[in-house]
Design an enzyme around this catalytic site. Structure first.
Site, PDB file in Angstrom:
ATOM      1  N   ASN A  41      -0.337  -0.842 -11.566  1.00  0.00           N
ATOM      2  CA  ASN A  41      -2.020  -0.260 -10.762  1.00  0.00           C
ATOM      3  C   ASN A  41      -1.276  -0.883  -9.480  1.00  0.00           C
ATOM      4  OD1 ASN A  41      -3.924   0.490 -12.419  1.00  0.00           O
ATOM      5  ND2 ASN A  41      -4.018  -1.830 -13.503  1.00  0.00           N
TER       6      ASN A  41
ATOM      7  N   SER B 101      -5.855  -5.752 -16.103  1.00  0.00           N
ATOM      8  CA  SER B 101      -5.213  -4.537 -15.966  1.00  0.00           C
ATOM      9  C   SER B 101      -5.051  -5.478 -13.714  1.00  0.00           C
ATOM     10  CB  SER B 101      -6.000  -3.600 -15.775  1.00  0.00           C
ATOM     11  OG  SER B 101      -7.029  -3.743 -15.272  1.00  0.00           O
TER      12      SER B 101
ATOM     13  N   HIS C 172      -0.669  -7.072 -20.577  1.00  0.00           N
ATOM     14  CA  HIS C 172      -1.063  -5.603 -20.414  1.00  0.00           C
ATOM     15  C   HIS C 172      -0.889  -4.396 -21.119  1.00  0.00           C
ATOM     16  CE1 HIS C 172      -2.445  -2.606 -16.711  1.00  0.00           C
ATOM     17  NE2 HIS C 172      -3.380  -2.762 -17.398  1.00  0.00           N
TER      18      HIS C 172
ATOM     19  N   GLU D 112       2.641  -4.848 -19.769  1.00  0.00           N
ATOM     20  CA  GLU D 112       3.753  -5.726 -18.523  1.00  0.00           C
ATOM     21  C   GLU D 112       3.234  -6.945 -19.127  1.00  0.00           C
ATOM     22  OE1 GLU D 112       2.693  -3.657 -14.094  1.00  0.00           O
ATOM     23  OE2 GLU D 112       1.003  -4.115 -16.025  1.00  0.00           O
TER      24      GLU D 112
ATOM     25  N   LYS E 240     -13.531 -13.929 -18.180  1.00  0.00           N
ATOM     26  CA  LYS E 240     -12.383 -14.225 -18.514  1.00  0.00           C
ATOM     27  C   LYS E 240     -12.181 -15.648 -18.812  1.00  0.00           C
ATOM     28  CE  LYS E 240     -10.318  -9.896 -18.214  1.00  0.00           C
ATOM     29  NZ  LYS E 240      -9.935  -9.264 -19.349  1.00  0.00           N
TER      30      LYS E 240
ATOM     31  N   ASP F 128      16.789   2.242 -20.294  1.00  0.00           N
ATOM     32  CA  ASP F 128      16.227   1.619 -21.166  1.00  0.00           C
ATOM     33  C   ASP F 128      17.265   0.504 -21.676  1.00  0.00           C
ATOM     34  OD1 ASP F 128      13.973   2.044 -22.795  1.00  0.00           O
ATOM     35  OD2 ASP F 128      15.880   3.013 -24.447  1.00  0.00           O
TER      36      ASP F 128
END
Length: 715
Positions: A501, A430, A451, A463, A408, A297
């Site tokens: 994904n 996604s 995302h 993302e 889109k 992190d």
């Protein structure tokens, strides 16, 4: 000047009062590294040797007090043999005890955050005065360990066992008013009066008005509880905390056991008990993984800061496509201070988006986390519109329309004509390729993927997807906006499914294979939840939506036909064709009905077995370990491929993406650290045992090379 170092100075204030100030040079915060500890030893010795000193005020030259130990340094000590680790810990504790034993009164002036070792330093002082804006706490359990600089010894003797257990086992940060209530501090003042209040306290202690020796004494003695009181306090606490923490997080319960073991000892013997338990926890897999996540992190935050240098400030945002997702994005933006236009093509979408934002805000007000005035301010920051009239002032547009490339592309091309030439366009997709969507645009360099994960207000990951033509400025500005929204952005390169994904669908693929092998999906869910996932794969698929999963599976199969395409019908096909779409229509793998609070309750529905019967092709006898391996091997190997393909730059980003994006079990540290915990060579050998299940289970050549060379993802 009584003492001067690089982290600590001791200077005379007035009338024998000295100030021991923490101010680590070259750092934005104070922390206990080796340098600071060594200098604290020297500073305490210098004070002890100066007969003119009558009292000590401990302060900070930073906006924070002390954030805790420098974990990057101390994690190396965790590899030492137990005896060396314990000896080193006791040596450090001797410094705090010697400070506590000074023959003069001491006051800690807590101006900002004091966490871990920072609070433990304050506990060693006789008195504590705290700024009303400061926070204190012992968060070590979040790293799989517990306080190691006397926190388990001094805190329960100061504020009582029940309060100390709550503070230590939860690892929470505590506000000044709460600290005062339990007597963790002696006074709370506004920040501008902190110095004067500390000076007043120390003068009263020097004069004898306040008895500092009496204040100090309880910290040196055993706990003031008889045997029955101890049994009631500790056994109740252990049972409750064990139920909350679960078996995979041993630190909270170990902390209680340590306080219990040391209850009848004075300080020095109690510190030995603390050190022994600390060494035990430092060697656990959970602490290794949780500390690894913390370091990952920190690495992500450093990378995000690099983008700050070139990012444009987003002062006005817009979201295209209202509805629940658009409303969630609008809420997140406005609540964090960036006003946003919310555009849709019809009133219904606008109403849905505003209702979502209002619902989230009302929830915060009801829980006391937001004032009604602040709620009104946030709602005023969301401007609904059916036209592009006000888009000329927009810095960044998030497109959040239906997951269809043609739709889109049309919407993105349209909005490009209504914004400034330097405005950034970001698609909340996604699975669809950013480079493909960019083909519809005149300025593809200003276009990226952004995302968000559902529900937007709860999921920490965003993302940020770099397409073939995305500029550094567009990427940096989107990263900065995501951070401003309170999210953890990870930059990934373009490919079907991006990182999360792309890795998730092989996991679902393993699940589909198990169901087709005759394994009960309820059993699979139970095994994977026990493994550490927040929910099993069948339940997760229901929550995501069977139709969404079906579409995503097809996109991934098209993108990676060599390993993700399966010509046989699977469970997801059977449910999709039966219109069992999951939570959204009340039936998926499970059935759902709303409880009194309107929350979806999961129920076992035997009728689904008939739906699944045609896709069960065999009856395999598998162990729980097999179930884990069928599920985890493809997920881990796809994560390896993402790293090798450059979809993510580092192992840290890959693992954090899975933790933030799909709830990968924290105590396992992420897919790549999970491989490391097994051993790369051992993992490759394990995968080879399941090679007959298909290409998703086949290790890459590079991973085999790593196994051969004895390498790991994290040193």
């Amino acid at each position: 000047m009584i003492y001067e170092g690089k982290a600590i100075t001791v200077t005379a204030l007035e009338s024998g009062i000295v100030e021991l100030k923490f101010d680590l040079k070259g750092e934005s915060v104070n922390k206990f590294n080796r340098l600071t500890l060594n200098e604290l030893r020297q500073a305490v010795d210098a004070i002890k040797a100066d007969a003119s000193v009558k009292g000590v005020i401990v302060s900070s030259g930073k906006d924070v007090f002390i954030v805790g130990a420098d974990i990057t340094e101390f994690v190396e000590n965790f590899k030492l043999p137990d005896a060396e680790l314990i000896a080193g810990n006791l040596e450090a504790n001797k410094i705090f005890s010697d400070f506590e034993d000074l023959n003069v009164p001491t006051v800690a002036a807590i101006n900002g955050i004091a966490l871990g070792g920072g609070l433990e330093m304050c506990l060693a002082a006789d008195f504590r005065v705290m700024a009303d804006s400061a926070k204190i706490g012992l968060p070590e359990v979040k790293l799989g360990i517990y306080p190691g600089f006397g926190g388990t010894v001094r805190l329960p003797r100061l504020i009582g066992v029940d309060n100390a257990v709550e503070w230590i086992a939860s690892g929470k940060e505590n506000r000044a008013e709460d600290a005062l209530k339990v007597s963790a501090v002696d006074a709370v003042v506004t920040a501008d009066k902190l110095g004067a209040a500390a000076l007043d306290l120390i003068k009263r202690a020097i004069s004898g008005e306040l008895d500092y020796k009496a204040k100090r004494q309880p910290k040196l003695e055993k706990l003031k509880l008889n045997a029955i009181e101890q049994m009631m306090a500790f056994e109740t606490a252990k049972g409750f905390v064990a139920g909350q923490a679960g078996p995979n997080y041993p630190a909270p319960v170990e902390a209680i056991k340590t306080i219990q073991k040391a209850a009848n000892f004075g300080r020095d013997k109690a510190l030995e008990v603390e050190a022994a338990g600390f060494a035990k926890l430092a060697k656990t897999s959970a602490s290794n993984c949780l500390i690894g996540l913390f370091l990952n992190d920190q690495e992500l935050k450093k990378k995000a800061k690099v983008y700050d240098k070139i990012a444009k400030d987003v002062k006005q945002a817009a979201v295209l496509g209202a509805g629940i997702m658009g409303g969630g994005i609008a809420y997140q933006s406005a609540s964090k201070g960036t006003p946003i236009l919310m555009k849709d093509i019809n009133e219904h979408g606008i109403e849905q988006g505003l209702a979502e934002a209002a619902k989230l805000l009302v929830g915060r007000v009801d829980k006391g986390r937001m004032t009604p005035a602040k709620m009104a301010e946030v709602l005023n920051g969301i401007r609904p519109t059916l036209s592009y009239g006000d888009f000329g002032n927009v810095d960044l547009v998030v497109e959040a329309v239906v997951e269809n490339p043609k739709v889109k592309q049309a919407v993105l091309a349209e909005v490009e004509n209504h914004v400034r030439e330097d405005a950034i366009l970001a698609s909340n997709t996604s699975t669809i390729s950013i480079s493909l969507l960019a083909k519809a645009l005149k300025r593809p360099e200003n276009f990226v993927g952004m995302h968000f994960f559902n529900p937007v207000h709860m999921m920490p990951l965003v993302e940020v997807i770099r397409g073939e033509k995305s500029s550094d400025l567009a990427v940096a500005t989107t990263v900065a906006y995501a951070k401003k929204m309170g999210k953890n952005p990870i930059v990934v390169n373009d490919c079907p499914g991006f990182l999360v994904n792309r890795v998730l669908f092989p996991y679902f693929g393993g699940f589909a294979k198990l169901v087709s092998a005759g394994v009960d999906f309820v059993r699979i869910d139970k095994v994977m939840e026990k493994f550490g996932w927040p929910m099993g794969p069948a339940y997760l698929m229901d929550v995501v939506g069977i139709d969404t999963g079906h579409h995503g599976r097809d996109v991934m199969a098209e993108g990676f036909p060599d390993r993700m395409k399966d010509d046989r019908r699977s469970a997801i096909d059977a449910l999709y064709e039966a219109k069992r779409l999951g939570q959204k229509n009340g039936k998926g793998f499970y059935a759902y009905e709303a409880d009194k609070k309107g929350k979806q309750k999961k129920l076992v529905d035997s009728s689904v077995l008939e739906v699944l019967k045609p896709i069960v092709y065999e009856q395999r006898d598998v162990t729980d370990e097999d179930i884990i391996n069928w599920m985890m091997i493809p997920l881990c190997l796809e994560t390896v491929r993402c790293l090798e393909d450059g979809i993510v730059e580092t192992a840290a980003e890959a693992d954090m993406g899975l933790v933030y994006g799909i709830g990968f079990p924290l105590f396992r540290g992420g897919a790549l650290r999970y491989i490391d915990s097994i051993g790369v060579a051992e993992f490759v050998a394990l995968a080879d045992q399941y090679a007959e299940l298909g290409a998703l289970y086949h290790p890459t050549a590079k991973l085999r090379e790593m196994a051969k060379n004895g390498q790991s993802f994290f040193g």
